[in-house]
Design an enzyme around this catalytic site. Sequence first.
Site, PDB file in Angstrom:
ATOM      1  N   ASP A 351       1.091  -1.212   0.101  1.00 39.05           N
ATOM      2  CA  ASP A 351       0.037  -0.168  -0.087  1.00 39.05           C
ATOM      3  C   ASP A 351       0.794   1.372  -0.005  1.00 39.05           C
ATOM      4  OD1 ASP A 351      -2.458  -0.535  -0.329  1.00 39.05           O
ATOM      5  OD2 ASP A 351      -3.353   0.098   1.742  1.00 39.05           O
ATOM      6  N   ASP A 411      -9.381  -2.891   2.574  1.00 43.46           N
ATOM      7  CA  ASP A 411      -9.135  -2.462   4.028  1.00 43.46           C
ATOM      8  C   ASP A 411     -10.180  -2.981   4.804  1.00 43.46           C
ATOM      9  OD1 ASP A 411      -7.121  -0.761   2.712  1.00 43.46           O
ATOM     10  OD2 ASP A 411      -8.447   0.782   2.341  1.00 43.46           O
TER      11      ASP A 411
END
Length: 505
Positions: A351, A411
């Site tokens: 990420d 997420d």
Amino acid sequence: MRAAALLWAALWGLLLPPVTADEGILHASGNGVPPVAKDYCIIYNSNWVSLPKSLDNATSRTLENLTSTVLCNSSDVPSALMKDKAVVVMRGNCTFLEKARIAESSGAKMLLIASKSRLSPLSDNKTDFEDVTLPVALIRYNDIVDMQLTLGSEVNVTLYSPPLPEFDYSMVVIFLIAVFTVALGGYWSGVAELENLKAIASPGERETRRKKEENVTFTPVTVILFVVICCVMLVLLYFFYKWLVYVIISVFCLASAMSLYNCLAALVAEIPFGQCRIACCNKSVEVRLIFLAAFCIAAAVVWAVFRNEDRWAWILQDILGVAFCLNFIKTLKMPNFKSCVILLGLLLLYDVFFVFITPFITKNGASIMVEVAAGPFGNSEKLPVVIRVPRLEYSASTLCDMPFSLLGFGDIIVPGLLVAYCRRFDVQTSSSSVYYVSCTIAYAIGMVLTFIVLALMKMGQPALLYLVPCTLITSSLVAWRRKEMKKFWKGSSYQVGQMPVVSIL
């Protein structure tokens, strides 16, 4: 299919903020009876001109549509057509301020520049044209066409730029959806673990349970391989987005329909009536499950057909998305805390790299993650692997590129796998849900921290940067405090007939 679907979910690990460029609103009104008005997005440069903050303080001008020219030469349009009007011309080879100087010298009071490509900030050097004072703004060409079709040929326009709301309450909805999904997915995984323990304790049920078992276990090797594939796929999406986006949409439709069926079938199984069956191919199937399958397929098909309908398609996408995340949190098992640390740690680095590091590599200075999230090169199709909630506070951002608050499935799923492991460990060790509750609360705190940083920095955030440390550190502290770190790290290596059956409550 399950691994491919998780890959698409993990590719999106970004929480996007409201657009914070110099955005404004063009309020257009027609002369019909009753009067019709509509708002459109504009991009302007606040260093050139300050727009009023409210519609009441703005001046209205008659719009003159000159999109047949680019206005790079003063002889392109007679001055009489522009005097005291708001003029719209096409984007061309000359600079914005060159157009503005020509328009102002002809008596125009406002200049709109129509663009067929993606709107970008106005960045010409103002010092070269200090004499230019009229408002200049960029607008989508499609909006000009829509304006003429909706409001007619006689249109009055007003420019203003209301301040961004201090807090977008759609984030509260995103927060509730995310925490609910992670908590419910972890609890469901614990229920499945309890059923496994009962089957192990009862030899007669063992074979039946083995046939029903659909869980997939991630080992450290498969975790590393999975992250490598994620990196490759994200890069491929960056370069071949306009083709691969339809592949992902197709995978999402199939995977979400299956997930919705699995979630609803678990509820239907608890209903004691309506269990009539029909025989087919030497097998019997419950009629209600056939109707349930048809309903789930229909839901996915309806979303696929109307996915760009912003008024209500987001509700269906969120329902399918929640089912998708719940199903994967329940079925993808992390065997131990070691595998959880490897998975969450690598995806955290993934990420951060694709959000913060890739701007130093790409030619246009944009991060690969943000570009893929927005649809590279102005592509209108968006990746469906997100929870979407319309912004509840009206502002220029709701008219421009980001009318929705977004949270990627990754997420939810990635930290959710750790929460699910904590719940299964609670079941295996009779620890009264302490790991599960602590990790779920840590996830909620991580989400709040993400929103705070998002509001302060005004740029897209890799949510795992905050979720991963919160959940991993909290789980580790609980295991250390209970003196169970070794068992928690290696997982429960129970053998058939050696584990006691414990209560899920």
